[in-house]
Enzyme design. Structure first.
Site, PDB file in Angstrom:
ATOM      1  N   PHE A 153       5.710   5.386  -6.972  1.00 15.97           N
ATOM      2  CA  PHE A 153       5.147   4.777  -8.186  1.00 15.97           C
ATOM      3  C   PHE A 153       3.635   4.766  -8.042  1.00 15.97           C
ATOM      4  O   PHE A 153       3.091   4.103  -7.170  1.00 15.97           O
ATOM      5  CB  PHE A 153       5.647   3.344  -8.427  1.00 15.97           C
ATOM      6  N   ASP A 238      -2.201   5.492  -1.365  1.00 15.62           N
ATOM      7  CA  ASP A 238      -2.192   4.568  -2.494  1.00 15.62           C
ATOM      8  C   ASP A 238      -1.848   3.181  -1.958  1.00 15.62           C
ATOM      9  O   ASP A 238      -0.689   2.840  -1.757  1.00 15.62           O
ATOM     10  CB  ASP A 238      -1.186   5.024  -3.558  1.00 15.62           C
ATOM     11  N   LYS A 267      -5.200  -3.691  -8.073  1.00 14.41           N
ATOM     12  CA  LYS A 267      -4.501  -4.977  -8.093  1.00 14.41           C
ATOM     13  C   LYS A 267      -5.348  -6.120  -7.497  1.00 14.41           C
ATOM     14  O   LYS A 267      -6.196  -6.656  -8.192  1.00 14.41           O
ATOM     15  CB  LYS A 267      -3.133  -4.840  -7.442  1.00 14.41           C
TER      16      LYS A 267
HETATM   17  C1  LIG Z   1       0.648  -1.008  -9.692  1.00 12.54           C
HETATM   18  C2  LIG Z   1       0.484   0.279  -8.975  1.00 12.54           C
HETATM   19  C3  LIG Z   1      -0.245   1.336  -9.545  1.00 12.54           C
HETATM   20  C4  LIG Z   1      -0.782   1.282 -10.942  1.00 12.54           C
HETATM   21  O1  LIG Z   1      -1.690   0.254 -11.148  1.00 12.54           O
HETATM   22  P1  LIG Z   1      -2.031  -0.203 -12.660  1.00 12.54           P
HETATM   23  O2  LIG Z   1      -3.172  -1.170 -12.478  1.00 12.54           O
HETATM   24  O3  LIG Z   1      -0.805  -0.862 -13.205  1.00 12.54           O
HETATM   25  O4  LIG Z   1      -2.407   1.012 -13.413  1.00 12.54           O
HETATM   26  C5  LIG Z   1      -0.419   2.473  -8.777  1.00 12.54           C
HETATM   27  N1  LIG Z   1       0.101   2.573  -7.537  1.00 12.54           N
HETATM   28  C6  LIG Z   1       0.805   1.578  -6.965  1.00 12.54           C
HETATM   29  C7  LIG Z   1       1.315   1.746  -5.579  1.00 12.54           C
HETATM   30  C8  LIG Z   1       1.039   0.410  -7.674  1.00 12.54           C
HETATM   31  O5  LIG Z   1       1.767  -0.562  -7.122  1.00 12.54           O
END
Ligand SMILES: *Cc1c(COP(=O)(O)O)cnc(C)c1O
Length: 411
Positions: A153, A238, A267
Site C-alpha cells: 500500500f 516507504d 503521516k
Molecule cells: C498512508 C500511506 C501512504 C499514503 O499516504 P497518504 O497521506 O494517505 O497519501 C503511503 N504509504 C504507506 C505505507 C502508507 O501507510
C-alpha cells in the site's frame, strides 16, 4: 445540546445517528466509518458529540504518533499561525532551512524534498528514481522499471494503485502507468530475480501496514539493501506508516541497521495537525532534480515546516521511540495471551500490531464495532485483521484497559 466529558463546554448536536446520516448524505462513500462522531481529543482519548470517551487505538494510521493535541505541536502550530502560513516555494521562508536540516539530520541524509500527502511523496520518489535511472545509471529513455512488493500500500494516485494488487484499490481505475514489476513480499531471491538492467529502484514498506502489519522475515531488509547496492538500484523505503517512532525505533529499517537510498515519510511528520510528507536522500540521488522538474504549491509551507520541525525535535530526544519499545512488551504479552481465545495470530513491532481474528467469531469490522461499544476505537483491514497503533503517548494503564476490552469482545 450535550456536555462533553471533560466539561469543556457544550456542543450543539442533533445526536450521533443524525450526524452520521447527514455526513453519509453529502459525501462520496469512499469510506465506511464506524458510526462515531468525534468532537474533541487529547492524548490517547477522543470524545464524541454525546460526551462519550473513546481510547484511540488507531492514531490516524500513525499520523497521530504523538497523540491528539500534543502541547509542543499545538504550540508550534499556533505560534506559526500568527507569523506566516504560506509563501509558495517561489520564495524562501524562515522555517524552511531548519526543517530540511533537522529532518535530513534525523535521517542521516543530505537533502530533503518536502511534499504534503504520503501518496505525493511516493510519487516524488518514483519520479526521482526514474530521473536518477536516466541521468546517472544510464537507462534508455522511458525504459525505467521499479520493483514493488505484492500486498503493498503506497497511496491512492492512479500510478500507485496501478501497481497495487488489492482489487478494491485498483479495479475500475485503469489504464495504469507501466514500469512496475511485482514480487512476493519478504522474498529476497524473487526480488533479485526481478531486477533487470533497466531497474532503477526497489520500492518497499519495511513493514506492510495496510497489509495487516506484516513483518518480513528477519534479514529481508538487509538483503534488499545488499541486492540494491550490488545491482546499482535505489532502495526506496516507504516509512510513511512504519517510521517516526511507531516501531520503537526512529525508522523500521533501523531494526536491521539498514539505510535506504530514499526515505519516504509522511503521516506522523505532520504531527496530526497538517499533512506533511517528504522524500529524504543524498545529493547523488535527490540532486538529479532541477528547477521546474517537480513541485507543489503547499509542499514545505511555513506551517508544515514549523510543525514538522517540532516533530523532528521530539523524535531527536529518542523518548518516543523508547516508549514505543517499552510498551511493545505490554502489547505483545497481552495479545499473545489471546491466541486461541478469539485471536488466530498476532504480529507486533513497537506499538504496532496486526491481530488476526478467528473468522468463526466474526469479521474484523464486527470486532471493531464491539470495541466501539466498549469505548475503544480501532480499524479492521483485509476482512479479519485488526490493526492496533495506539499513540506513543498512551499510558500503560490505558493500553491495558484497551486490551481488556478486546479480550472482553472476543470472549
Ligand atoms: C498512508 C500511506 C501512504 C499514503 O499516504 P497518504 O497521506 O494517505 O497519501 C503511503 N504509504 C504507506 C505505507 C502508507 O501507510
Amino acid at each position: 445540546m450535550s456536555t462533553t466529558a471533560d466539561g469543556l463546554g457544550t456542543t450543539p448536536s442533533m445526536g450521533t445517528p443524525d450526524e452520521v446520516a447527514r455526513a453519509e448524505a453529502r459525501t462520496a462513500h469512499n469510506y465506511h466509518p464506524l458510526p462515531v462522531v468525534v468532537a474533541h481529543a487529547e492524548g490517547a482519548w477522543m470524545t464524541d458529540i454525546e460526551g462519550r470517551r473513546y481510547l484511540d487505538l488507531l492514531a490516524g494510521y500513525s499520523a497521530l504518533n504523538f497523540g491528539h493535541s500534543h502541547p509542543r505541536l499545538i504550540g508550534a502550530a499556533k505560534a506559526q499561525l500568527d507569523q506566516l502560513t504560506l509563501t509558495s516555494r517561489a520564495f524562501i521562508h524562515d522555517k524552511f532551512a531548519d526543517f530540511c536540516a533537522g529532518l535530513g539530520d534525523l535521517c542521516g541524509k543530505e537533502l530533503v524534498l518536502p511534499m504534503n500527502t504520503g501518496a505525493e511523496a511516493v510519487e516524488t520518489a518514483i519520479k526521482v528514481s526514474r530521473k536518477w535511472g536516466y541521468d546517472v545509471k544510464g537507462v534508455g529513455a522511458d525504459r525505467a522499471r521499479i520493483v514493488v512488493a505484492a500486498g503493498n500500500f503506497h497511496g491512492r494516485t492512479t500510478t500507485i494503485v496501478g501497481f497495487s494488487d488489492d482489487p478494491d484499490a485498483r479495479d475500475g481505475f485503469g489504464p495504469f502507468a507501466p514500469g512496475f514489476d511485482t514480487v512476493p513480499y519478504g522474498d529476497a531471491v524473487a526480488l533479485e530475480a526481478a531486477i533487470t538492467p533497466d531497474t532503477v529502484a526497489v520500492l518497499v514498506e519495511p513493514i506492510q501496514g495496510e497489509g495487516g502489519v506484516l513483518i518480513p522475515p528477519a534479514g529481508y531488509l538487509r538483503a534488499v539493501r545488499e541486492i540494491c547496492t550490488r545491482n546499482n538500484v535505489l532502495f526506496v523505503a516507504d516509512e510513511i506508516q512504519a517510521g517516526l517512532g511507531r516501531t520503537g525505533r526512529t525508522f523500521a529499517c533501523d531494526h536491521e541497521e539498514v539505510v535506504p537510498d530514499l526515505y519516504v515519510l509522511g503521516k506522523a511528520l505532520g504531527g496530526g495537525i497538517v499533512p506533511v510528507s517528504a522524500v529524504v536522500g543524498n545529493k547523488d540521488v535527490l540532486g538529479v532534480l532541477k528547477p521546474g522538474q517537480h513541485g507543489s504549491t503547499f509542499g514545505g509551507n511555513p506551517l508544515a515546516c514549523a510543525v514538522g520541525s517540532e516533530v523532528v525535535a521530539m523524535l531527536a530526544t529518542g523518548e518516543f521511540q523508547t516508549r514505543g519499545a517499552e510498551l511493545e512488551l505490554v502489547l505483545r504479552e497481552r495479545l499473545e495471551a489471546l491466541i486461541g481465545k478469539g485471536v488466530v495470530a498476532t504480529r507486533v513491532r513497537g506499538l504496532w500490531a496486526g491481530v488476526d481474528i478467528d473468522p468463526a467469531l466474526g469479521t474484523g469490522r464486527e470486532v471493531c464495532e464491539g470495541l466501539m461499544a466498549r469505548g475503544v476505537l480501532a480499524k479492521d483491514t483485509h476482512g479479519s485483521t485488526i490493526r492496533l497503533a495506539p499513540p506513543l503517548v498512551i499510558s500503560a494503564d490505558d493500553l491495558n484497559w484497551g486490551l481488556d476490552q478486546l479480550a472482553a469482545v472476543l470472549a
